[in-house]
Design a protein around this motif. Sequence first.
Motif, PDB file in Angstrom:
ATOM      1  N   GLY A   1       0.801  -1.219   0.000  1.00 31.00           N
ATOM      2  CA  GLY A   1       0.000   0.000   0.000  1.00 31.00           C
ATOM      3  C   GLY A   1       0.832   1.266   0.000  1.00 31.00           C
ATOM      4  O   GLY A   1       0.355   2.324  -0.429  1.00 31.00           O
ATOM      5  N   ARG A   2       2.063   1.170   0.458  1.00 34.07           N
ATOM      6  CA  ARG A   2       2.955   2.333   0.453  1.00 34.07           C
ATOM      7  C   ARG A   2       3.166   2.861  -0.967  1.00 34.07           C
ATOM      8  O   ARG A   2       3.461   4.050  -1.155  1.00 34.07           O
ATOM      9  N   ASN A   3       3.001   1.981  -1.972  1.00 34.08           N
ATOM     10  CA  ASN A   3       3.211   2.375  -3.366  1.00 34.08           C
ATOM     11  C   ASN A   3       1.919   2.786  -4.070  1.00 34.08           C
ATOM     12  O   ASN A   3       1.954   3.153  -5.232  1.00 34.08           O
ATOM     13  N   LYS A   4       0.788   2.682  -3.380  1.00 32.42           N
ATOM     14  CA  LYS A   4      -0.508   2.975  -3.984  1.00 32.42           C
ATOM     15  C   LYS A   4      -0.942   4.403  -3.645  1.00 32.42           C
ATOM     16  O   LYS A   4      -0.313   5.087  -2.843  1.00 32.42           O
ATOM     17  N   PRO A   5      -2.044   4.887  -4.251  1.00 34.91           N
ATOM     18  CA  PRO A   5      -2.488   6.257  -3.968  1.00 34.91           C
ATOM     19  C   PRO A   5      -2.720   6.552  -2.486  1.00 34.91           C
ATOM     20  O   PRO A   5      -2.533   7.688  -2.049  1.00 34.91           O
ATOM     21  N   CYS A   6      -3.096   5.547  -1.688  1.00 38.44           N
ATOM     22  CA  CYS A   6      -3.311   5.777  -0.257  1.00 38.44           C
ATOM     23  C   CYS A   6      -2.009   6.020   0.499  1.00 38.44           C
ATOM     24  O   CYS A   6      -2.017   6.557   1.604  1.00 38.44           O
ATOM     25  N   ARG A   7      -0.868   5.561  -0.062  1.00 43.83           N
ATOM     26  CA  ARG A   7       0.460   5.761   0.550  1.00 43.83           C
ATOM     27  C   ARG A   7       0.517   5.290   1.990  1.00 43.83           C
ATOM     28  O   ARG A   7       1.060   5.954   2.879  1.00 43.83           O
TER      29      ARG A   7
END
Length: 261
Positions: free
Chosen positions: A188-194
């Motif tokens: 998730g760190r790499n997704k829009p939610c960061r």
Amino acid sequence: MIDYHIHTSLSDGSGEHREYYNEALRLGLSEMGFSDHFCLRPVPWAMGLDDLPAWKKRMQRVRKECSGSCRVKTGLEVDYFPEREEELRAVLDRLPLDYVIGSVHFLGTWNFDSSPDGYDEWDLRHLYEYYYNLIKKAAESGLFNMIGHLDLVKKFGHRLADGLDEIMTRTLEAISNAGLAVELNTSGRNKPCRDFYPSYTLLEQCYQLDIPVTLGSDAHNPGDVGQHFPDAIDMLKKIGYTRVAVFEKRQIGFQPIRVPQ
């Protein structure tokens, strides 16, 4: 440490098993688990029933060939559909698995993980309640050993700030009562939610309910193995976790957390 969430070219990953294994050796992981997607619905990013015989033979060969200092575990990431529990149980009971990750990617027919446009058609509170009720049912089904990316619904940045206390309490209590683990999924760190799945606050709630945790990079190429693990381990230690859950033949065990060198 361990990385239990890895996708190869058998589903929607871009690498072969040996490439992932070599990266795990380089990082000094003690265990890794291959967990390609399996879905009862026909989708291009997951294996279906007809793919399982070839997957089984491949995993038997991989476990013989990858026999270095990092132990290889056999897993699957499986989509949960409440109306197909018994069909899924019959399939999983026949497979030589160390663990099964239960994940929710579909709300009805909508794959929210792949199609962000659908969020505009929902009331956000209703969407979150629907999603976590499915997670709760997945936990209660007895099909899985762990819940994958617990708060994936936030992936594209659609967050509900409050009003979820009751449904989250019911969901986490169901996970705890079923003796399941939750993965700390670092992708998730790499997704829009960061943000990791689950968030710091949600993982704190897991800790308070004594819910075990595993680690997973959700790797889709060999370079993703162990991604962001130093931060993830730091997060676990700050919350109070001292060990991570490991699995063999669908039985849980534990390994002390150690800091990567």
